[in-house]
Write a protein that holds these residues in place. Structure first.
Motif, PDB file in Angstrom:
ATOM      1  N   SER A  35       0.834  -1.189   0.000  1.00 49.55           N
ATOM      2  CA  SER A  35       0.000   0.000   0.000  1.00 49.55           C
ATOM      3  C   SER A  35       0.875   1.247   0.000  1.00 49.55           C
ATOM      4  N   SER A  36       0.403   2.264  -0.680  1.00 49.65           N
ATOM      5  CA  SER A  36       1.154   3.518  -0.695  1.00 49.65           C
ATOM      6  C   SER A  36       0.610   4.520   0.319  1.00 49.65           C
ATOM      7  N   ASP A  37      -0.519   4.214   0.928  1.00 51.00           N
ATOM      8  CA  ASP A  37      -1.135   5.166   1.840  1.00 51.00           C
ATOM      9  C   ASP A  37      -1.560   4.462   3.123  1.00 51.00           C
ATOM     10  N   PHE A  38      -0.844   4.718   4.209  1.00 44.72           N
ATOM     11  CA  PHE A  38      -1.154   4.087   5.489  1.00 44.72           C
ATOM     12  C   PHE A  38      -2.181   4.871   6.287  1.00 44.72           C
ATOM     13  N   LYS A  39      -2.585   6.042   5.808  1.00 46.14           N
ATOM     14  CA  LYS A  39      -3.511   6.886   6.556  1.00 46.14           C
ATOM     15  C   LYS A  39      -4.952   6.732   6.098  1.00 46.14           C
ATOM     16  N   GLU A  40      -5.154   6.290   4.872  1.00 51.24           N
ATOM     17  CA  GLU A  40      -6.503   6.197   4.299  1.00 51.24           C
ATOM     18  C   GLU A  40      -6.731   4.816   3.698  1.00 51.24           C
ATOM     19  N   ILE A  41      -6.841   3.806   4.540  1.00 50.51           N
ATOM     20  CA  ILE A  41      -7.057   2.434   4.079  1.00 50.51           C
ATOM     21  C   ILE A  41      -8.554   2.192   3.990  1.00 50.51           C
ATOM     22  N   ASP A  42      -9.011   1.738   2.825  1.00 54.17           N
ATOM     23  CA  ASP A  42     -10.421   1.443   2.619  1.00 54.17           C
ATOM     24  C   ASP A  42     -10.770   0.173   3.390  1.00 54.17           C
ATOM     25  N   ILE A  43     -11.672   0.289   4.338  1.00 56.24           N
ATOM     26  CA  ILE A  43     -12.012  -0.831   5.236  1.00 56.24           C
ATOM     27  C   ILE A  43     -12.600  -2.013   4.464  1.00 56.24           C
ATOM     28  N   GLU A  44     -13.553  -1.762   3.590  1.00 54.44           N
ATOM     29  CA  GLU A  44     -14.195  -2.874   2.878  1.00 54.44           C
ATOM     30  C   GLU A  44     -13.189  -3.619   2.001  1.00 54.44           C
ATOM     31  N   THR A  45     -12.328  -2.894   1.323  1.00 54.72           N
ATOM     32  CA  THR A  45     -11.301  -3.530   0.497  1.00 54.72           C
ATOM     33  C   THR A  45     -10.357  -4.359   1.358  1.00 54.72           C
ATOM     34  N   TYR A  46      -9.995  -3.818   2.502  1.00 52.67           N
ATOM     35  CA  TYR A  46      -9.106  -4.524   3.430  1.00 52.67           C
ATOM     36  C   TYR A  46      -9.763  -5.807   3.947  1.00 52.67           C
TER      37      TYR A  46
END
Length: 157
Positions: free
Chosen positions: A40-51
């Motif tokens: 991931s390139s963004d540790f601040k805005e992780i999409d919960i459903e995708t995760y």
């Protein structure tokens, strides 16, 4: 703070599985929970459903050799930081892997219903399968189960 609910079937005795083997399984599930962060390139805005979907599909690939797992995921549209999603991923990994291994219904299929939402200041994670449910004895001795004791500890943090 996290709140969780789960249903699982009674576990077979662990006479064939050593404590170190159980710990190894927990470690593997935790690695799955962390894996996507490395790409991931963004540790601040992780999409919960995708995760959540990523964790579930990785666990199915790891544990479902007979294509007997069906799943449905419902999640509020939200983003979270790595600090917020790591405990969610670890709890989800433990509950889903238990459901895949022990939660088959009479037809041999595992049907998972997973939902995630924010309720006030807490997150609510529901992992439900079509198995028989977890025994009262296991619930009363949850600290003797490495995985479930970790879930309990992380959910109450």
């Amino acid at each position: 703070m996290f709140m969780f609910f789960f249903l699982m079937i009674r576990r077979p005795p662990r006479s064939t599985q050593s404590r170190s083997s159980a710990a190894s399984d927990v470690y593997k599930r935790q690695a799955v929970a962390y894996e996507d962060f490395y790409f991931s390139s963004d540790f601040k805005e992780i999409d919960i459903e995708t995760y959540i979907r990523s964790i579930v599909t990785n666990l199915i690939a790891q544990y479902d050799n007979n294509n007997k797992v069906l799943y449905k995921i419902e999640s509020d549209k939200m983003h979270a930081s790595i600090d917020e999603v790591v405990p969610i991923g670890l709890i989800l990994s433990e509950l889903v892997s238990n459901s895949i291994r022990y939660g088959a219904g009479q037809d041999g299929m595992v049907k998972l219903d997973i939902s995630f939402c924010k309720v006030g200041e807490k997150y609510e994670l529901l992992v439900k399968d079509n198995g028989l449910g977890i025994s009262t004895e296991t619930l009363n001795n949850i600290d003797k189960s490495l995985g479930l004791s970790l879930v309990k500890m992380m959910a109450s943090a």
